[in-house]
Write a protein that holds these residues in place. Sequence first.
Motif, PDB file in Angstrom:
ATOM      1  N   PRO A  75       0.872  -1.185   0.110  1.00  8.64           N
ATOM      2  CA  PRO A  75       0.331  -0.137   0.005  1.00  8.64           C
ATOM      3  C   PRO A  75       0.651   1.423   0.050  1.00  8.64           C
ATOM      4  O   PRO A  75       0.526   2.276  -0.371  1.00  8.64           O
ATOM      5  N   GLU A  76       1.735   1.143   0.183  1.00  3.27           N
ATOM      6  CA  GLU A  76       2.934   2.556   0.431  1.00  3.27           C
ATOM      7  C   GLU A  76       3.872   2.282  -1.144  1.00  3.27           C
ATOM      8  O   GLU A  76       4.903   3.170  -1.014  1.00  3.27           O
ATOM      9  N   GLY A  79       5.222   9.724  -5.815  1.00  4.52           N
ATOM     10  CA  GLY A  79       4.226   9.651  -6.902  1.00  4.52           C
ATOM     11  C   GLY A  79       3.424   8.894  -7.494  1.00  4.52           C
ATOM     12  O   GLY A  79       3.258   7.353  -6.598  1.00  4.52           O
ATOM     13  N   LYS A  80       2.653   8.764  -8.079  1.00  5.83           N
ATOM     14  CA  LYS A  80       1.020   7.926  -8.168  1.00  5.83           C
ATOM     15  C   LYS A  80       1.747   6.958  -8.577  1.00  5.83           C
ATOM     16  O   LYS A  80       2.325   7.277 -10.010  1.00  5.83           O
ATOM     17  N   VAL A  81       0.837   6.141  -8.930  1.00  9.41           N
ATOM     18  CA  VAL A  81       1.414   4.829  -9.820  1.00  9.41           C
ATOM     19  C   VAL A  81      -0.441   4.125 -10.280  1.00  9.41           C
ATOM     20  O   VAL A  81      -0.770   4.182  -9.322  1.00  9.41           O
ATOM     21  N   ILE A 111      -5.560   4.069  -9.835  1.00 10.97           N
ATOM     22  CA  ILE A 111      -4.504   4.778 -10.113  1.00 10.97           C
ATOM     23  C   ILE A 111      -4.477   5.035  -8.135  1.00 10.97           C
ATOM     24  O   ILE A 111      -5.052   5.457  -7.511  1.00 10.97           O
ATOM     25  N   ILE A 112      -2.815   4.568  -7.801  1.00 11.00           N
ATOM     26  CA  ILE A 112      -2.939   4.944  -6.228  1.00 11.00           C
ATOM     27  C   ILE A 112      -1.903   5.587  -5.854  1.00 11.00           C
ATOM     28  O   ILE A 112      -1.107   6.205  -6.714  1.00 11.00           O
ATOM     29  N   ASP A 113      -1.698   6.722  -4.761  1.00  6.68           N
ATOM     30  CA  ASP A 113      -1.094   7.550  -3.966  1.00  6.68           C
ATOM     31  C   ASP A 113      -1.446   7.363  -2.717  1.00  6.68           C
ATOM     32  O   ASP A 113      -1.334   6.235  -2.302  1.00  6.68           O
ATOM     33  N   HIS A 146      -2.657   8.477   0.068  1.00  7.88           N
ATOM     34  CA  HIS A 146      -3.692   8.432   0.734  1.00  7.88           C
ATOM     35  C   HIS A 146      -4.789   7.454   0.150  1.00  7.88           C
ATOM     36  O   HIS A 146      -5.720   6.766   1.346  1.00  7.88           O
ATOM     37  N   GLY A 147      -4.706   6.872  -0.683  1.00  2.30           N
ATOM     38  CA  GLY A 147      -6.052   5.763  -0.979  1.00  2.30           C
ATOM     39  C   GLY A 147      -5.688   5.632  -2.845  1.00  2.30           C
ATOM     40  O   GLY A 147      -4.520   5.649  -3.506  1.00  2.30           O
ATOM     41  N   ILE A 148      -7.259   4.817  -3.288  1.00  2.00           N
ATOM     42  CA  ILE A 148      -7.003   3.746  -4.284  1.00  2.00           C
ATOM     43  C   ILE A 148      -8.053   4.255  -4.926  1.00  2.00           C
ATOM     44  O   ILE A 148      -9.019   3.938  -4.545  1.00  2.00           O
ATOM     45  N   THR A 149      -7.754   5.215  -5.940  1.00  7.11           N
ATOM     46  CA  THR A 149      -8.904   4.855  -6.879  1.00  7.11           C
ATOM     47  C   THR A 149      -9.740   4.033  -7.875  1.00  7.11           C
ATOM     48  O   THR A 149      -8.514   3.747  -9.106  1.00  7.11           O
ATOM     49  N   LEU A 150     -10.121   2.888  -7.865  1.00  4.97           N
ATOM     50  CA  LEU A 150     -10.596   1.497  -8.374  1.00  4.97           C
ATOM     51  C   LEU A 150     -11.299   1.920  -9.607  1.00  4.97           C
ATOM     52  O   LEU A 150     -12.675   2.176  -9.690  1.00  4.97           O
TER      53      LEU A 150
END
Length: 435
Positions: free
Chosen positions: A321-322, A329-331, A390-392, A394-398
């Motif tokens: 998660p890190e 940056g974003k992945v 997209i993972i930053d 603070h969170g994940i947008t699926l």
Amino acid sequence: MLQMVAGQKAKFTDLGITLQFSLTADITSQSAVVDVACFGLDAQQKLVNDDYMTFYNQPITPCGAVRWQAMGTQQRFDIDLNKLPNTVDYLVITATIEGQQTMQELGASQVWLEQAEQRLAAYPFSGSAFASERAVMLLQVYRKQGIWRINAIGQGFNGGLAALVTHFGGEVAEESSAPVAQSTAAPTTTASSTAFSSASKSTSSSSSSSASAPQPNINLKKITLDKPGSEHRVSLTKGSKDVLRVEAIWVDNGDASANNDDLDLRVGLLAQHGKHGKAMTYIHAPQEVGSLSKKPYVQHQGDVRVASANEPGKEVVLVNPEIAKHYGGKVALVFSVYSAVSNGVVSIASLQPKMRMQYQDQVVECVFNIEASPKAKSSVVYTYVIGIAIIDEHGITLQHSGETSKRMSEATPRLLWKGDKVDMKIDGAAMFKLG
């Protein structure tokens, strides 16, 4: 048509019912929101696993035997007992009322069995039959001595959905203290999106679950995405050691062959910044399984080559998660399944692939939608993109995808960052499994 009263039972053979039919609940109320679910139980009347709780947020069982849909005030379950694994002996239709209201709020309602547009049995009921119950078992279809039967139950639980799940031998996941953002595009249903989200662990006086048997853990906050572009945000807990778990799940295609029920989960990774910003990394089994403790911070848990009528196929990927912190940056991650030409002629659509992402008690599923992915019906379409994350920090947008490769193409999904957004093309180099 047989008009049933609570406690009445009948054999399918006496009513002329075959193994393909529908069960429909039409529940009326002036103000209450009522959700209907179908529980698949074993011979001891305990929940087989959490995949066999079918409702608006999980509209199909892994085997495809039970399918939920809403039609106005009605909630219908299309059932094919031929597809049901032999571990399931009971299907129970239940109703749950939202909040602290009780079943006394109900008006004239009924649940009925229909076959070929003909009603063969019905169980009518109303709020006058109940007191302080907030969950009710309505109708049961069950197998006894090899014969399927129907039973009007009408039994309620004051404790609501949590008590109902506990009665069936399940365990309701605890509420998380971490905030969960709402999805930007909600699943296409007419049922309440919150009715199954407020229960915490509870016990029922009628619970008789076995202490030795494992309890299915039912997460009632699961979000289902079924439209391309629909998305949901998962919050990450800072400093937590929990990993992000992603599963690709598919079912037996039902053609009696064990040689072509194989999908391979592949993950493509692209960081937004840094020296890896323009180079895709791919994780797939068995040759590029990755690592959680070093780049790519994604690890494949191994190749699975078969699904059966009793057990769906499942490949698992774990994500640190890190990962965004490690990459600076974003992945972006693209999750796809691939059906190898060597597996034989099979359509991806026949395997009904879905993706389940879980972090702590937050669960999001991207489910297969044939209307969104009609090309997947072809046996010469080999790649299906389940979702993009997209993972930053603070969170994940699926995000649900549903895109497929071109016919006869074994190209791999490829990502491209455009500012803070990601484009995907299925034109990357082919990757073949070794061994």
